[in-house]
Enzyme design. Structure first.
Site, PDB file in Angstrom:
ATOM      1  N   ASP A  33      49.319 -81.375 -27.917  1.00 46.37           N
ATOM      2  CA  ASP A  33      49.178 -79.972 -28.340  1.00 46.37           C
ATOM      3  C   ASP A  33      47.741 -79.780 -28.833  1.00 46.37           C
ATOM      4  O   ASP A  33      47.019 -80.758 -29.058  1.00 46.37           O
ATOM      5  CB  ASP A  33      50.187 -79.637 -29.456  1.00 46.37           C
ATOM      6  CG  ASP A  33      50.552 -78.150 -29.455  1.00 46.37           C
ATOM      7  OD1 ASP A  33      51.757 -77.818 -29.334  1.00 46.37           O
ATOM      8  OD2 ASP A  33      49.630 -77.305 -29.546  1.00 46.37           O
ATOM      9  N   ASP A  50      43.617 -79.701 -25.301  1.00 47.89           N
ATOM     10  CA  ASP A  50      43.921 -78.402 -24.713  1.00 47.89           C
ATOM     11  C   ASP A  50      44.510 -78.624 -23.320  1.00 47.89           C
ATOM     12  O   ASP A  50      43.869 -79.271 -22.473  1.00 47.89           O
ATOM     13  CB  ASP A  50      42.620 -77.589 -24.638  1.00 47.89           C
ATOM     14  CG  ASP A  50      42.830 -76.167 -24.148  1.00 47.89           C
ATOM     15  OD1 ASP A  50      43.944 -75.852 -23.680  1.00 47.89           O
ATOM     16  OD2 ASP A  50      41.863 -75.387 -24.230  1.00 47.89           O
ATOM     17  N   GLY A  72      51.181 -72.905 -23.676  1.00 47.30           N
ATOM     18  CA  GLY A  72      50.792 -71.568 -23.226  1.00 47.30           C
ATOM     19  C   GLY A  72      51.238 -70.520 -24.219  1.00 47.30           C
ATOM     20  O   GLY A  72      51.873 -70.821 -25.234  1.00 47.30           O
ATOM     21  N   SER A 110      60.106 -68.654 -16.890  1.00 51.41           N
ATOM     22  CA  SER A 110      60.809 -67.706 -17.763  1.00 51.41           C
ATOM     23  C   SER A 110      61.566 -66.690 -16.923  1.00 51.41           C
ATOM     24  O   SER A 110      61.178 -66.378 -15.788  1.00 51.41           O
ATOM     25  CB  SER A 110      59.794 -66.977 -18.649  1.00 51.41           C
ATOM     26  OG  SER A 110      60.376 -65.838 -19.250  1.00 51.41           O
ATOM     27  N   ASN A 111      62.600 -66.142 -17.540  1.00 46.99           N
ATOM     28  CA  ASN A 111      63.328 -65.032 -16.911  1.00 46.99           C
ATOM     29  C   ASN A 111      62.379 -63.872 -16.579  1.00 46.99           C
ATOM     30  O   ASN A 111      62.630 -63.102 -15.655  1.00 46.99           O
ATOM     31  CB  ASN A 111      64.471 -64.586 -17.807  1.00 46.99           C
ATOM     32  CG  ASN A 111      64.022 -63.898 -19.079  1.00 46.99           C
ATOM     33  OD1 ASN A 111      63.888 -62.677 -19.125  1.00 46.99           O
ATOM     34  ND2 ASN A 111      63.777 -64.660 -20.144  1.00 46.99           N
ATOM     35  N   TYR A 139      52.638 -61.699 -18.779  1.00 57.22           N
ATOM     36  CA  TYR A 139      53.299 -62.983 -19.081  1.00 57.22           C
ATOM     37  C   TYR A 139      54.206 -63.390 -17.912  1.00 57.22           C
ATOM     38  O   TYR A 139      54.165 -64.541 -17.445  1.00 57.22           O
ATOM     39  CB  TYR A 139      54.098 -62.826 -20.381  1.00 57.22           C
ATOM     40  CG  TYR A 139      55.012 -63.965 -20.722  1.00 57.22           C
ATOM     41  CD1 TYR A 139      54.503 -65.200 -21.103  1.00 57.22           C
ATOM     42  CD2 TYR A 139      56.401 -63.807 -20.682  1.00 57.22           C
ATOM     43  CE1 TYR A 139      55.353 -66.247 -21.433  1.00 57.22           C
ATOM     44  CE2 TYR A 139      57.253 -64.841 -21.024  1.00 57.22           C
ATOM     45  CZ  TYR A 139      56.730 -66.057 -21.388  1.00 57.22           C
ATOM     46  OH  TYR A 139      57.567 -67.100 -21.719  1.00 57.22           O
ATOM     47  N   LYS A 143      54.238 -66.622 -15.051  1.00 59.83           N
ATOM     48  CA  LYS A 143      55.370 -67.482 -14.694  1.00 59.83           C
ATOM     49  C   LYS A 143      55.616 -67.463 -13.176  1.00 59.83           C
ATOM     50  O   LYS A 143      56.044 -68.463 -12.590  1.00 59.83           O
ATOM     51  CB  LYS A 143      56.620 -67.063 -15.474  1.00 59.83           C
ATOM     52  CG  LYS A 143      56.457 -67.173 -16.992  1.00 59.83           C
ATOM     53  CD  LYS A 143      56.048 -68.571 -17.432  1.00 59.83           C
ATOM     54  CE  LYS A 143      55.929 -68.725 -18.936  1.00 59.83           C
ATOM     55  NZ  LYS A 143      55.551 -70.077 -19.370  1.00 59.83           N
TER      56      LYS A 143
END
Ligand code: 15L
Length: 273
Positions: A33, A50, A72, A110-111, A139, A143
């Protein structure tokens, strides 16, 4: 499988859940991280770097058996921030895997990659195959790019890449939408364990959601990987419905995959970097 699993974004919400649960499933972890992860566990390796730095990621990936890429921005932001952080770090995770010879990458999609997709009118469960890219935000675009990059690295370089289209991965559901979309902490661990363990998955895109009574996303593809959900958001339903009312399924929040993100009020102009 030898070699630790490199987890990017390890200090974040999902990273913290995985750091708690994956070792019990037999996975050694190398946690990366931009900030030090708190409470490093015995046997856990830690790296401060990073994920959008290709050289650092390639060094970090050496000797790893897989990469779980979580790093992210975890919600909507400005285009430059989304582009430079989310899209760049996904490229770096995959390219580092290729350069370092890491055979498998699990990507936290992600959805919101398909956030404008509507609930099937016939009440059927929505399969991933029927939810093509239809992002609801910048965003969500990051994805979609994540899934596209994953597909490229499978076809061109022979990696195994599993994209998890995560729903609402929180300690517990806090809205009535999340009665459908919640992914519990235990199920988050189970899903990532399955994505790491499934033999030769090639390229997969699967929903990441608990087996919620009100779920409308099909779990068959995730279950084919070996995912076994043990949680159901319905245990929170009485309190949430009392506080917020029964969900109106005609409302875009409940009718579209991306919920609030797909509404007109939810616009990138309202976000600062
Ligand atoms: C996500 O992808 C986000 O990371 C999270 O903050 C929530 O917005 C979640 O989706 C959701 O759809 O509930």
């Amino acid at each position: 499988m030898s070699g630790p699993v490199l987890v990017t974004g390890a200090a974040g919400r999902i990273g913290t859940v995985l750091r708690g649960g994956l070792p019990e499933r037999g996975w050694a972890l190398r946690s990366l991280d931009v900030v030090p992860v708190p409470d490093v566990r015995p046997g856990e390796e830690q790296l401060v770097a990073d994920a959008a730095d290709l050289a650092a990621m390639t060094d970090a990936a050496r000797g790893a058996s897989a990469i779980v890429h979580l790093a992210g921005i975890s919600g909507e932001s400005t285009w430059p921030a989304i582009r430079d952080t989310n899209i760049e770090s996904t490229y770096c995770a995959l390219e580092a895997a290729r350069l370092a010879g890491v055979p498998r990458v699990v990507l936290a999609s992600s959805n919101h990659a398909s956030g404008y997709t509507e609930r099937p009118a016939d009440g059927a469960l929505l399969r991933e195959a029927d939810a093509p890219p239809r992002p609801d935000t910048y965003y969500g675009v990051s994805k979609v790019a994540m899934e596209a990059l994953g597909s490229l690295y499978v076809d061109r370089y022979g990696l195994d890449v599993v994209c998890l289209r995560i729903g609402s991965a929180f300690a517990e559901p806090t809205t009535t939408r999340q009665l459908s979309t919640w992914l519990s902490p235990a199920d988050t661990v189970s899903l990532v364990h399955a994505a790491l363990s499934a033999p030769a998955p090639g390229f997969r895109v699967v929903w990441g959601v608990s087996d919620n009574t009100r779920r409308w996303w099909d779990l068959t593809a995730a279950q084919e990987l070996g995912y076994e959900s043990v949680d159901d958001a319905e245990v929170y339903a009485e309190a949430l419905v009392e506080a917020h009312g029964e969900p109106d399924l005609a409302d875009p929040v409940h009718r579209r995959v991306g919920g609030e993100y797909s509404t007109d009020e939810f616009d990138a102009e309202n976000f600062s970097a």
